[in-house]
Design a protein around this motif. Sequence first.
Motif, PDB file in Angstrom:
ATOM      1  N   UNK A  87       0.850  -1.186   0.000  1.00 28.79           N
ATOM      2  CA  UNK A  87       0.000   0.000   0.000  1.00 28.79           C
ATOM      3  C   UNK A  87       0.885   1.234   0.000  1.00 28.79           C
ATOM      4  N   UNK A  88       0.277   2.334  -0.410  1.00 33.90           N
ATOM      5  CA  UNK A  88       0.999   3.605  -0.384  1.00 33.90           C
ATOM      6  C   UNK A  88       1.514   3.857   1.013  1.00 33.90           C
ATOM      7  N   UNK A  89       2.681   4.359   1.047  1.00 34.69           N
ATOM      8  CA  UNK A  89       3.131   4.805   2.361  1.00 34.69           C
ATOM      9  C   UNK A  89       4.465   4.345   2.847  1.00 34.69           C
ATOM     10  N   UNK A  90       5.042   3.393   2.612  1.00 31.61           N
ATOM     11  CA  UNK A  90       5.103   2.117   1.942  1.00 31.61           C
ATOM     12  C   UNK A  90       4.795   1.033   2.978  1.00 31.61           C
ATOM     13  N   UNK A  91       3.680   0.375   2.800  1.00 31.43           N
ATOM     14  CA  UNK A  91       3.214  -0.655   3.714  1.00 31.43           C
ATOM     15  C   UNK A  91       3.250  -2.003   3.011  1.00 31.43           C
ATOM     16  N   UNK A  92       3.633  -3.042   3.742  1.00 35.35           N
ATOM     17  CA  UNK A  92       3.697  -4.388   3.189  1.00 35.35           C
ATOM     18  C   UNK A  92       3.057  -5.347   4.180  1.00 35.35           C
ATOM     19  N   UNK A  93       2.258  -6.301   3.684  1.00 30.71           N
ATOM     20  CA  UNK A  93       1.637  -7.295   4.563  1.00 30.71           C
ATOM     21  C   UNK A  93       1.442  -8.605   3.815  1.00 30.71           C
ATOM     22  N   UNK A  94       1.170  -9.663   4.580  1.00 27.62           N
ATOM     23  CA  UNK A  94       0.855 -10.988   4.036  1.00 27.62           C
ATOM     24  C   UNK A  94      -0.654 -11.066   3.890  1.00 27.62           C
ATOM     25  N   UNK A 148       7.734   0.868   5.747  1.00 27.33           N
ATOM     26  CA  UNK A 148       9.076   1.128   5.259  1.00 27.33           C
ATOM     27  C   UNK A 148       9.215   2.570   4.790  1.00 27.33           C
ATOM     28  N   UNK A 149      10.415   3.100   4.903  1.00 27.69           N
ATOM     29  CA  UNK A 149      10.693   4.413   4.331  1.00 27.69           C
ATOM     30  C   UNK A 149      10.812   4.246   2.818  1.00 27.69           C
TER      31      UNK A 149
END
Length: 60
Positions: free
Chosen positions: A28-35, A46-47
């Motif tokens: 996702x924007x922002x920088x977001x990461x998920x399973x 994350x930056x």
Amino acid sequence: MREHDLSNARWRKSSYSNGEGGSCVEVADGILVRDSKVEDSPVLLLTPAAWADFLDTLRH
């Protein structure tokens, strides 16, 4: 630990994910990461620099 409001995050599933339970990663924007396979999975925030380094590592 600081809480972040993720209710408006616009998640995109990785093009490498499949409908057969394969590696499912969403970004996702922002920088977001998920399973995406795990409901309420932890989210990595994350930056932009860290995200760029991650993508550069994947490309090489």
